[in-house]
Enzyme design. Structure first.
Site, PDB file in Angstrom:
ATOM      1  N   LYS A 180      18.210  71.482  76.381  1.00  0.00           N
ATOM      2  CA  LYS A 180      18.058  70.860  74.996  1.00  0.00           C
ATOM      3  C   LYS A 180      19.182  70.151  74.766  1.00  0.00           C
ATOM      4  CE  LYS A 180      19.995  75.261  73.258  1.00  0.00           C
ATOM      5  NZ  LYS A 180      19.602  76.433  72.573  1.00  0.00           N
ATOM      6  N   ARG A 204      16.127  84.825  63.084  1.00  0.00           N
ATOM      7  CA  ARG A 204      15.940  83.179  62.915  1.00  0.00           C
ATOM      8  C   ARG A 204      14.519  83.089  63.365  1.00  0.00           C
ATOM      9  NH1 ARG A 204      19.667  79.532  67.389  1.00  0.00           N
ATOM     10  NH2 ARG A 204      17.861  80.358  68.844  1.00  0.00           N
ATOM     11  N   HIS A 215      16.056  86.633  71.473  1.00  0.00           N
ATOM     12  CA  HIS A 215      17.131  85.956  71.658  1.00  0.00           C
ATOM     13  C   HIS A 215      18.279  86.765  71.053  1.00  0.00           C
ATOM     14  CE1 HIS A 215      19.649  82.785  72.776  1.00  0.00           C
ATOM     15  NE2 HIS A 215      19.892  82.386  71.566  1.00  0.00           N
ATOM     16  N   ARG A 226      17.341  82.304  80.225  1.00  0.00           N
ATOM     17  CA  ARG A 226      17.545  80.928  79.760  1.00  0.00           C
ATOM     18  C   ARG A 226      18.982  80.419  79.445  1.00  0.00           C
ATOM     19  NH1 ARG A 226      14.819  84.146  76.033  1.00  0.00           N
ATOM     20  NH2 ARG A 226      16.621  83.921  74.569  1.00  0.00           N
ATOM     21  N   TYR A 274      43.297  52.886  60.826  1.00  0.00           N
ATOM     22  CA  TYR A 274      42.712  52.960  59.486  1.00  0.00           C
ATOM     23  C   TYR A 274      43.613  54.032  58.611  1.00  0.00           C
ATOM     24  CZ  TYR A 274      38.258  51.165  60.593  1.00  0.00           C
ATOM     25  OH  TYR A 274      37.180  50.357  60.914  1.00  0.00           O
ATOM     26  N   CYS A 295      38.632  56.187  65.506  1.00  0.00           N
ATOM     27  CA  CYS A 295      37.620  55.510  64.860  1.00  0.00           C
ATOM     28  C   CYS A 295      36.299  55.731  65.505  1.00  0.00           C
ATOM     29  CB  CYS A 295      37.708  53.739  65.025  1.00  0.00           C
ATOM     30  SG  CYS A 295      39.389  53.442  64.998  1.00  0.00           S
ATOM     31  N   MET A 296      35.148  54.979  64.949  1.00  0.00           N
ATOM     32  CA  MET A 296      33.817  55.301  65.376  1.00  0.00           C
ATOM     33  C   MET A 296      33.714  54.927  66.777  1.00  0.00           C
ATOM     34  SD  MET A 296      30.149  53.639  63.932  1.00  0.00           S
ATOM     35  CE  MET A 296      30.254  54.515  62.345  1.00  0.00           C
ATOM     36  N   ASP A 297      34.243  53.887  67.220  1.00  0.00           N
ATOM     37  CA  ASP A 297      34.264  53.184  68.768  1.00  0.00           C
ATOM     38  C   ASP A 297      35.243  53.081  69.628  1.00  0.00           C
ATOM     39  OD1 ASP A 297      31.293  52.581  67.574  1.00  0.00           O
ATOM     40  OD2 ASP A 297      32.628  50.724  66.509  1.00  0.00           O
TER      41      ASP A 297
HETATM   42  C1  LIG Z   1      20.129  77.478  73.247  1.00  0.00           C
HETATM   43  C2  LIG Z   1      19.417  78.487  73.514  1.00  0.00           C
HETATM   44  C3  LIG Z   1      19.681  79.164  74.738  1.00  0.00           C
HETATM   45  C4  LIG Z   1      20.837  79.027  75.843  1.00  0.00           C
HETATM   46  O1  LIG Z   1      22.092  79.384  75.320  1.00  0.00           O
HETATM   47  P1  LIG Z   1      23.426  79.366  75.945  1.00  0.00           P
HETATM   48  O2  LIG Z   1      24.306  80.285  75.129  1.00  0.00           O
HETATM   49  O3  LIG Z   1      23.891  78.005  76.211  1.00  0.00           O
HETATM   50  O4  LIG Z   1      23.035  79.834  77.350  1.00  0.00           O
HETATM   51  C5  LIG Z   1      18.538  80.329  75.066  1.00  0.00           C
HETATM   52  N1  LIG Z   1      17.933  80.457  74.195  1.00  0.00           N
HETATM   53  C6  LIG Z   1      17.550  79.952  73.368  1.00  0.00           C
HETATM   54  C7  LIG Z   1      16.469  80.485  72.380  1.00  0.00           C
HETATM   55  C8  LIG Z   1      18.548  79.018  72.590  1.00  0.00           C
HETATM   56  O5  LIG Z   1      18.181  78.545  71.548  1.00  0.00           O
END
Ligand SMILES: *Cc1c(COP(=O)(O)O)cnc(C)c1O
Length: 727
Positions: free
Chosen positions: A392, A486, A514, A573, A619, A667-669
């Site tokens: 992600k 969550r 989670h 995950r 700046y 700065c931004m860039d």
């Molecule tokens: C982002 C996320 C992960 C990965 O988490 P890490 O701590 O980066 O390994 C796993 N499960 C869920 C639901 C997440 O949102």
């Protein structure tokens, strides 16, 4: 073959080893090893026992390809069909000379050729390939239109029709009308043992077996013995009464396979992955090559005047088997060497590499570090637990497509993303396997889930109703809230979860929760995590008790894998750890023996100039030179992901192996650094913002500490406009 079936969840060593047994049996069918001993013995070996081989291959295909699990359906099916077609193509070419020499294609009309290509195979054993392709496509179509039970009924009816064109033909011959129908059929195909009548039932059985709950071993073995004895009797009776037109299909064959396959599924992984892959490869090629080897053995026997090799059926069989195995083994060695050489050279086109050479700011991703992390994380987990990397937020800023492609090469076939858009982008880049969307998807975008075969998280019961109301099957994993509060259905709401299972249009492929304090090993955190795990397991247990399958469960993220390896499920995950760092500098140091940072961030020096004593820069003129100094302006700013909090000396960069502190505001860039202590610095030089340079290193953890955040935030904010390159 390696990766022959995508989307495998677990290892099935016995299945893979049985392929070798099946290949040995197929060779027996075509060489009749016991012909010299007795006709009955040979009939038993080649027409009864060995008849399990091909259905077995169909069932494996069914389990891993036609099962249509977890959003892998269409992509997986078509990738597999393509692969089979390629193998078939190679085999056709391979056997063309032999076929021509044997006068196979002489006087063949166009219709004959078409029949060979689509049904019979262009050489006798090659029928398997078109049959498998036809069967897989047929099952794929059935799955789109029919329910599970209807599919089984249809496949069984087709099998029944096939039976009467095969072992039970004697009955058909008694009834002229039906005989006419079958004779018409035999103009289209030479046997009913083909992709329409034979393959679908076994494909479905395989798909079902892969998902079903395990039975008691004793029952399975008893069932196997009884059904096999009965099938042998069936076969000998049919032979005795001369019923058979062909002898591939028996009423009891699916029953035998039902038991045999489940026994094979039961066993534990016992071999190295590579060994198993070899077995799979070798068995495929024994299958393809053995008829050519039969020809070769005859030739060799003639040349060296060893009549034994052709005259003694058993010697002939062993010679064919041995030579086929050796040739296949050598082929496996060659291809394996070729493949690893190719992947060492890196598959990326040269253009990408050139582009970053003139980039103003860029990220370098270390492929071998990523591979290393994949492997060390895999080693920490049991073999049955696979990685489902979190890619992600553009793979935590690294570049989702690049990362996912490398991971895919490493055999990863499941990913998770935050939103549907990220999933779609991965599919467009050719990423296969399961992609789980962890977050909320708007009902207006449900069509994208279906179109791109994404698996959606059920965020609560009301949301499940919305998903179901879409009206067409969507694949989902149910999020379970065990304490993070969550997303997810509360773990004590068993009825709600059960209700989601019952929803007509939801295919519940998995269940996950989670953990929210698995990064800590403090006593309170441990007990919280344990409570989360217990709540999750309790729910899973209750669901299973009610007969709801929980074939795919997962709860660990990175810290879960490191601190709580015992909580492994079917997937882990992993996010941040995969990228070789942990959330803080301290944690990263703790686990540094296991993980290697993947990302380096670099920016180009745009100009080098003097700032004289008393002059200010940037700046807000937040910096004034105390003495004459040399400064450099870099082509990267906060829009590229450099936290603005690093301004005014908080952060530094590395140039030519020296430290150069940030001066003034970022700065931004762009940003400006003090290079008074850097010898020979000039425009065009590389500045390292994250990574190594000479003996020095700035880690993502350093930046996070300086900016008062965690590495996850620093990395995920890497600018979209940065060039990204795998090195
Ligand atoms: C982002 C996320 C992960 C990965 O988490 P890490 O701590 O980066 O390994 C796993 N499960 C869920 C639901 C997440 O949102």
């Amino acid at each position: 073959m390696e990766g022959f079936e995508k989307g495998r969840k677990k290892r099935y060593d016995s299945l893979d080893w049985f392929r070798l047994v099946a290949a040995v049996l197929v060779v027996a069918i075509h060489t009749s090893p016991l012909a010299d001993v007795s006709g009955d013995a040979d009939f038993f070996l080649t027409r009864v026992l060995a008849r399990v081989a091909v259905p077995f291959f169909f069932m494996v295909t069914g389990q891993f390809v036609a099962a249509g699990s977890a959003g892998t359906e269409a992509g997986c099916v078509f990738a597999y069909v393509k692969k089979l077609a390629a193998l078939y193509g190679v085999s056709i070419v391979l056997y063309l000379p032999i076929g021509i020499y044997a006068g196979h294609y002489q006087k063949a009309s166009f219709a004959d050729l078409l029949r060979m290509l689509v049904f019979d195979g262009t050489f006798y054993h090659l029928w398997y390939f078109p049959a498998c392709i036809t069967g897989v496509l047929l099952v794929y179509l059935m799955r789109r239109c029919l329910k599970q039970r209807q599919m089984f009924v249809l496949a069984a009816v087709l099998y029944g029709i096939g039976l009467f064109g095969d072992s039970y033909y004697g009955f058909v011959e008694q009834v002229p009308v039906i005989l006419g129908l079958y004779e018409a059929g035999f103009c289209v195909f030479s046997y009913t043992r083909n992709g329409i009548f034979f393959a679908p039932l076994f494909l479905l059985l395989g798909a079902w077996a892969g998902k079903s709950r395990r039975q008691d071993r004793r029952i399975l073995w008893t069932g196997l013995v009884i059904s096999f004895v009965a099938m042998s009797e069936e076969a000998f009776l049919l032979r005795y009464f001369e019923m058979q037109r062909h002898d591939s299909m028996y009423v009891l064959l699916p029953v035998v396979m039902f038991f045999l396959y489940q026994i094979l599924l039961e066993s534990e992984p016992a071999f190295r992955r590579k060994t198993v892959r070899f077995a799979v490869f070798v068995s495929t090629w024994i299958y393809i090559l053995h008829p050519a080897v039969i020809v070769a053995v005859r030739g060799i026997a003639k040349a060296v005047k060893m009549d034994l090799l052709t005259d003694n059926s058993l010697a002939h069989y062993l010679a064919v088997l041995l030579l086929s195995a050796v040739v296949s083994y050598l082929l496996a060695l060659c291809l394996d060497g070729y493949r690893s050489r190719r992947s060492r050279m890196g598959g990326k086109p040269e253009k990408d590499r050139q582009e970053y050479k003139c980039a103003r700011a860029w990220l370098e991703l270390n492929r071998s570090a990523l591979r290393h992390n994949v492997n060390t994380l895999r080693e920490r987990l049991p073999d049955s637990c696979k990685l489902m990397p979190a890619v992600k937020a553009d793979a935590y800023g690294h570049g989702a497509a690049l990362v996912a492609q490398v991971l895919q090469e490493e055999g990863v076939d499941a990913f998770c993303v935050a939103c549907v858009k990220e999933g779609v982008q991965l599919r467009k880049k050719g990423i296969r396997g399961m992609i789980l969307v962890l977050g909320y998807t708007h009902p207006k975008q449900f069509a994208l889930l279906e179109e791109y075969r994404l698996t959606q998280t059920v965020v609560d019961h009301a949301y499940a109703l919305q998903l179901n109301a879409y009206g067409r099957t969507l694949h989902v994993h149910i999020g379970i809230d065990t304490g993070m509060h969550r997303l997810g259905v509360r773990s004590d709401h068993l009825e709600q979860v059960a209700d989601i299972y019952e929803m007509e249009h939801l295919a519940v492929d998995g269940l996950f929760t989670h953990l929210c304090v698995s990064d800590s090993m403090a006593a309170a955190a441990r007990s919280y995590t344990d409570a989360q795990a217990q709540a999750f397991y309790r729910l899973v247990g209750q669901l299973q008790q009610r007969g709801y399958p929980c074939a795919c469960i997962h709860m660990q993220a990175s810290y879960g894998v490191l601190n709580y390896p015992d909580l492994a499920g079917d997937y882990a995950r992993v996010g941040i750890a995969l990228y070789g760092v942990l959330s803080t500098k301290e944690d990263t140091a703790l686990w540094q023996s296991l993980l290697q940072p993947v990302l380096s961030m670099k920016a180009r020096v745009a100009t080098v100039k003097m700032l004289y004593q008393g002059e200010s820069a940037g700046y807000g003129i937040r910096f004034t030179a105390k003495q004459d100094m040399k400064i450099a302006t870099l082509s990267a700013g906060y829009a590229d992901g450099v936290p603005r909090a690093l301004s005014e000396g908080v952060g530094s960069v590395l140039i030519r192996g020296c430290l150069a502190p940030v001066i003034g505001r970022i700065c931004m860039d762009q940003m400006t650094v003090d290079v008074s202590a850097v010898p020979h610095v000039q425009a065009g030089d590389e500045a390292v913002l994250i990574g190594r340079c000479g003996d020095l290193e700035i880690s993502a953890g350093d930046i996070a500490a300086q900016a008062g955040t965690i590495t996850n935030e620093v990395l995920s904010r890497m600018g979209e406009r940065l060039e990204r390159v795998v090195v």
